[in-house]
Scaffold this motif. Sequence first.
Motif, PDB file in Angstrom:
ATOM      1  N   ARG A 114      12.082  12.320   0.137  1.00 37.30           N
ATOM      2  CA  ARG A 114      12.126  13.243   0.889  1.00 37.30           C
ATOM      3  C   ARG A 114      10.365  13.495   1.148  1.00 37.30           C
ATOM      4  NH1 ARG A 114      13.587  18.917  -2.067  1.00 37.30           N
ATOM      5  NH2 ARG A 114      13.085  17.229  -3.694  1.00 37.30           N
ATOM      6  N   THR A 115      10.126  14.279   2.650  1.00 35.54           N
ATOM      7  CA  THR A 115       8.779  14.104   3.123  1.00 35.54           C
ATOM      8  C   THR A 115       8.178  15.014   3.073  1.00 35.54           C
ATOM      9  OG1 THR A 115       9.045  11.866   4.732  1.00 35.54           O
ATOM     10  CG2 THR A 115       7.233  13.598   5.297  1.00 35.54           C
ATOM     11  N   THR A 116       6.999  15.741   2.567  1.00 35.31           N
ATOM     12  CA  THR A 116       6.664  17.161   2.497  1.00 35.31           C
ATOM     13  C   THR A 116       5.177  16.855   3.200  1.00 35.31           C
ATOM     14  OG1 THR A 116       8.583  17.909   0.954  1.00 35.31           O
ATOM     15  CG2 THR A 116       6.325  19.236   1.202  1.00 35.31           C
ATOM     16  N   THR A 117       5.031  17.688   3.857  1.00 36.89           N
ATOM     17  CA  THR A 117       3.972  18.179   4.627  1.00 36.89           C
ATOM     18  C   THR A 117       2.819  19.418   4.004  1.00 36.89           C
ATOM     19  OG1 THR A 117       4.308  17.588   6.778  1.00 36.89           O
ATOM     20  CG2 THR A 117       2.237  18.875   6.669  1.00 36.89           C
ATOM     21  N   PHE A 118       1.734  19.258   3.021  1.00 37.91           N
ATOM     22  CA  PHE A 118       1.118  20.303   1.959  1.00 37.91           C
ATOM     23  C   PHE A 118      -0.285  20.013   3.136  1.00 37.91           C
ATOM     24  CE2 PHE A 118       3.512  16.987  -0.407  1.00 37.91           C
ATOM     25  CZ  PHE A 118       4.346  18.482  -1.390  1.00 37.91           C
ATOM     26  N   ARG A 119      -0.547  21.375   3.149  1.00 41.10           N
ATOM     27  CA  ARG A 119      -1.690  21.709   3.892  1.00 41.10           C
ATOM     28  C   ARG A 119      -3.213  21.728   2.596  1.00 41.10           C
ATOM     29  NH1 ARG A 119      -0.636  20.182   8.399  1.00 41.10           N
ATOM     30  NH2 ARG A 119       1.437  20.935   9.688  1.00 41.10           N
ATOM     31  N   TRP A 163       2.126   8.374   1.017  1.00 41.81           N
ATOM     32  CA  TRP A 163       1.389   9.618   1.599  1.00 41.81           C
ATOM     33  C   TRP A 163       0.916   9.073   2.582  1.00 41.81           C
ATOM     34  CZ3 TRP A 163       0.568   7.449  -3.883  1.00 41.81           C
ATOM     35  CH2 TRP A 163      -0.867   6.855  -3.596  1.00 41.81           C
ATOM     36  N   ARG A 164       0.445   9.772   4.500  1.00 39.59           N
ATOM     37  CA  ARG A 164      -0.688  10.079   5.293  1.00 39.59           C
ATOM     38  C   ARG A 164      -0.845  11.169   4.963  1.00 39.59           C
ATOM     39  NH1 ARG A 164       3.884   8.281   4.807  1.00 39.59           N
ATOM     40  NH2 ARG A 164       5.410  10.192   4.894  1.00 39.59           N
ATOM     41  N   VAL A 165      -2.784  10.751   5.853  1.00 40.99           N
ATOM     42  CA  VAL A 165      -3.173  11.906   5.789  1.00 40.99           C
ATOM     43  C   VAL A 165      -2.478  12.393   7.647  1.00 40.99           C
ATOM     44  CG1 VAL A 165      -5.805  12.303   6.587  1.00 40.99           C
ATOM     45  CG2 VAL A 165      -5.497  11.475   4.141  1.00 40.99           C
ATOM     46  N   VAL A 166      -2.772  13.486   7.698  1.00 40.35           N
ATOM     47  CA  VAL A 166      -1.811  14.107   8.656  1.00 40.35           C
ATOM     48  C   VAL A 166      -3.140  15.171   9.590  1.00 40.35           C
ATOM     49  CG1 VAL A 166       0.230  13.534   8.614  1.00 40.35           C
ATOM     50  CG2 VAL A 166      -0.683  15.790   7.720  1.00 40.35           C
ATOM     51  N   PRO A 167      -2.753  15.719  10.654  1.00 35.25           N
ATOM     52  CA  PRO A 167      -3.754  16.112  10.641  1.00 35.25           C
ATOM     53  C   PRO A 167      -3.713  17.574   9.522  1.00 35.25           C
ATOM     54  CG  PRO A 167      -2.760  15.662  12.695  1.00 35.25           C
ATOM     55  CD  PRO A 167      -1.621  15.169  11.957  1.00 35.25           C
ATOM     56  N   GLY A 168      -4.397  18.394   9.548  1.00 37.54           N
ATOM     57  CA  GLY A 168      -4.435  19.471   8.333  1.00 37.54           C
ATOM     58  C   GLY A 168      -4.349  19.376   6.820  1.00 37.54           C
ATOM     59  N   GLY A 169      -3.988  18.075   6.480  1.00 39.97           N
ATOM     60  CA  GLY A 169      -3.767  18.183   5.084  1.00 39.97           C
ATOM     61  C   GLY A 169      -2.641  16.580   4.625  1.00 39.97           C
ATOM     62  N   LEU A 170      -2.012  16.454   3.670  1.00 38.71           N
ATOM     63  CA  LEU A 170      -1.395  15.031   3.745  1.00 38.71           C
ATOM     64  C   LEU A 170       0.549  15.254   4.012  1.00 38.71           C
ATOM     65  CD1 LEU A 170      -2.457  14.206   0.454  1.00 38.71           C
ATOM     66  CD2 LEU A 170      -3.172  12.818   2.343  1.00 38.71           C
ATOM     67  N   SER A 171       0.686  14.041   4.128  1.00 38.63           N
ATOM     68  CA  SER A 171       2.219  14.216   4.075  1.00 38.63           C
ATOM     69  C   SER A 171       2.488  13.030   3.487  1.00 38.63           C
ATOM     70  CB  SER A 171       3.026  13.629   5.987  1.00 38.63           C
ATOM     71  OG  SER A 171       4.153  12.985   5.985  1.00 38.63           O
ATOM     72  N   SER A 192       1.442  -1.469   0.599  1.00 31.56           N
ATOM     73  CA  SER A 192       0.157   0.178   0.205  1.00 31.56           C
ATOM     74  C   SER A 192       1.213   1.182   0.127  1.00 31.56           C
ATOM     75  CB  SER A 192      -0.511   0.016   1.210  1.00 31.56           C
ATOM     76  OG  SER A 192      -1.236   1.010   1.275  1.00 31.56           O
ATOM     77  N   ASN A 193       0.931   2.273  -1.101  1.00 30.43           N
ATOM     78  CA  ASN A 193       1.459   3.560  -1.025  1.00 30.43           C
ATOM     79  C   ASN A 193       1.085   4.411  -0.062  1.00 30.43           C
ATOM     80  OD1 ASN A 193       1.392   2.567  -4.413  1.00 30.43           O
ATOM     81  ND2 ASN A 193       3.329   3.021  -2.852  1.00 30.43           N
ATOM     82  N   GLY A 194      -0.708   3.694   0.794  1.00 37.61           N
ATOM     83  CA  GLY A 194      -1.453   5.465   1.687  1.00 37.61           C
ATOM     84  C   GLY A 194      -3.394   4.819   0.818  1.00 37.61           C
ATOM     85  N   PRO A 195      -3.457   5.211   2.002  1.00 36.36           N
ATOM     86  CA  PRO A 195      -5.295   5.283   1.645  1.00 36.36           C
ATOM     87  C   PRO A 195      -5.034   5.932   0.129  1.00 36.36           C
ATOM     88  CG  PRO A 195      -4.875   7.112   2.811  1.00 36.36           C
ATOM     89  CD  PRO A 195      -3.342   6.697   3.156  1.00 36.36           C
ATOM     90  N   TYR A 196      -6.591   5.908  -0.582  1.00 40.78           N
ATOM     91  CA  TYR A 196      -7.064   5.722  -1.322  1.00 40.78           C
ATOM     92  C   TYR A 196      -8.325   6.839  -1.529  1.00 40.78           C
ATOM     93  CZ  TYR A 196      -3.551   2.573  -4.125  1.00 40.78           C
ATOM     94  OH  TYR A 196      -2.614   2.129  -4.172  1.00 40.78           O
ATOM     95  N   LEU A 197      -8.774   5.794   0.137  1.00 35.15           N
ATOM     96  CA  LEU A 197     -10.123   7.340   0.155  1.00 35.15           C
ATOM     97  C   LEU A 197      -9.225   7.930   1.718  1.00 35.15           C
ATOM     98  CD1 LEU A 197     -12.692   4.102  -0.597  1.00 35.15           C
ATOM     99  CD2 LEU A 197     -12.512   6.396  -1.292  1.00 35.15           C
TER     100      LEU A 197
END
Length: 591
Positions: free
Chosen positions: A578-583, A559-567, A491-496
């Motif tokens: 590299r890891t970036t947090t997108f709001r 990718w992962r869902v984090v508070p306020g967006g995606l990591s 799994s890369n991460g959630p699709y939903l």
Amino acid sequence: MTMPAPQPALPLRAPRPAGRRALAAADFDSFYQANYAGTVAVAFGLTGDRGEAQDLAQEAYCRAWQRWPEISAYDNPGAWVYRVTVNLARSRWRNLRTAAAHLLRMRPVDVAPADPEHVALVTALRALPMDQRQAIVLHHLVDLPVNEVAREMGVPAGTVKSWLHRGRTELAALLGEHSRGGEPVPPDTVRQRGDRRRRARNGTLAAAAAAVCALVAVFAIRVVGPVWPGPTPPAQTPSPSPSQSPSAAPSATPLPSAPPPSPAPVTTVNAGDPILKTDWRRTTITVPAAPDCPSGQLTFRTRPAAGGFAPVAAPAGYPRITLDVGTVVYGDLTGDGAAEAVLGAACWGSEEDSGDGKSHQLVVTREAGGRLRALGWVGDRGAVYPGIWVADQVLYLEMHPWHGDLTGYRIGMAYGFRWTGKAFAPVDVSAAYPPVVPTVAGRRLDLTPVAGELRCNDLPPPAGELRPVFDADGVADGGDREWTLMPGAPSNGPYLVRLNPARPPYLLLRVSCAVDDTPGATADVQPSENLVLFDLAPDGWRALTRVPTPPEDYLVSQWRVVPGGLSVDHGRLNELSRTTTFRWNGTSFTR
């Protein structure tokens, strides 16, 4: 904000410029020659038949070549081939079980003597515990380093070393001579087989288009719908995983039709609900019985474990249950107006047990007097659960296949479970969250709003409407380019993704694109990967925005869902990701 993260190195492979198919072939040939013998050994360990093991290995590499632009970008392509081999072996055993049942009914008088290879296999498997066997396969046959084996199995590296030390000498002695023998098929033969399969698939379907038009209506009824919600499992359809035979649906052929997705509103929880105040690190829960799990009234505490871990577990000894208390989901599942809690849980038989393949979901309710009782276990054991939510008293699980055999899974689908008063029964939620491949009318993916932002090697943005027609493998022909939707392993991460807890999930897909300048080409260049967010539309899903990863980073790994967006983990070949947090601001992402 952008910050470095200690992610595994991306595969050390030379970038492949456009049109240099020969370099891709050389890359594949080197990979094949280095890993073929180990793959045959894996297959032999699963089948006990040397000839069958060689056939399975060749089929696995054939499928790897068909998807080489994607597979070569994985952290470990050999692990992907290993999983394909395991899936193929499972399919073989299903067929053998059917045949065996028939033979038992025939009651033969004479039974052939056991094959020495099967005797050796059974002896070896009985001699080794499951954890030792899996560690040996991953380390010695799949060639993963000890640290990666530990990460794969979810245990400390010291535990893996212990399993390897105890099991490898005996296993080598028992299986060594039986797993060898036979020369591998030349790699160019494997590549030609993959190319012929793809060209034959496309050509056959195009030639048969006129003949199948008259059957489209019947096909739509049988494969797609209609569907009626009820206490039955989701309609099973062929999986796009590498263990399945590829098939395609040419864009020139009329598409089967189905209603658009129709998810129910997500349940909101009263902020004053007492269960929200539960300290899951210090609580007592009455747990029902499950295979290999303790049951009864269990007191959960943070307990030391091997390797410096301190999971929330009960009881103090073994067997025990560990809880994932970092991602608890709440919602009313019984209809009494009070919320239940859904926690990830895994069962461990001993300190050296990995808990691998024994994780699922535990639903807990709060009874009168504040007592906590688990209503039951939900979901397939061993699956990955990147997405969980509650809507209309139904528990929705986005389950990705991993250690379990999740039949019929495809990207974009969810599984539903409803409380009957005694147990959680599966319900059909395919109308709410249908799979996105293959493309059917009413469930199209519309990329038009972000067409100008999508990267595809050095090609200019596509002109006009962009609504690719994906086949069951997640591949769409775009003329001078090829679009691909590929699931990760596992799994890369959630699709939903639930970016807004008050509304149904959005759809998030990794859309790959590569120039296709050779007819029937399967591995011309390294594709560019785009992470695209979709929202519901009257005829399916419409792109909202592209996650703005840097132009120079053409790989998106996780990718992962984090508070306020995606990591998001992103990068390039020959470099650490590299890891970036997108709001998320409700319409787009910002860095």
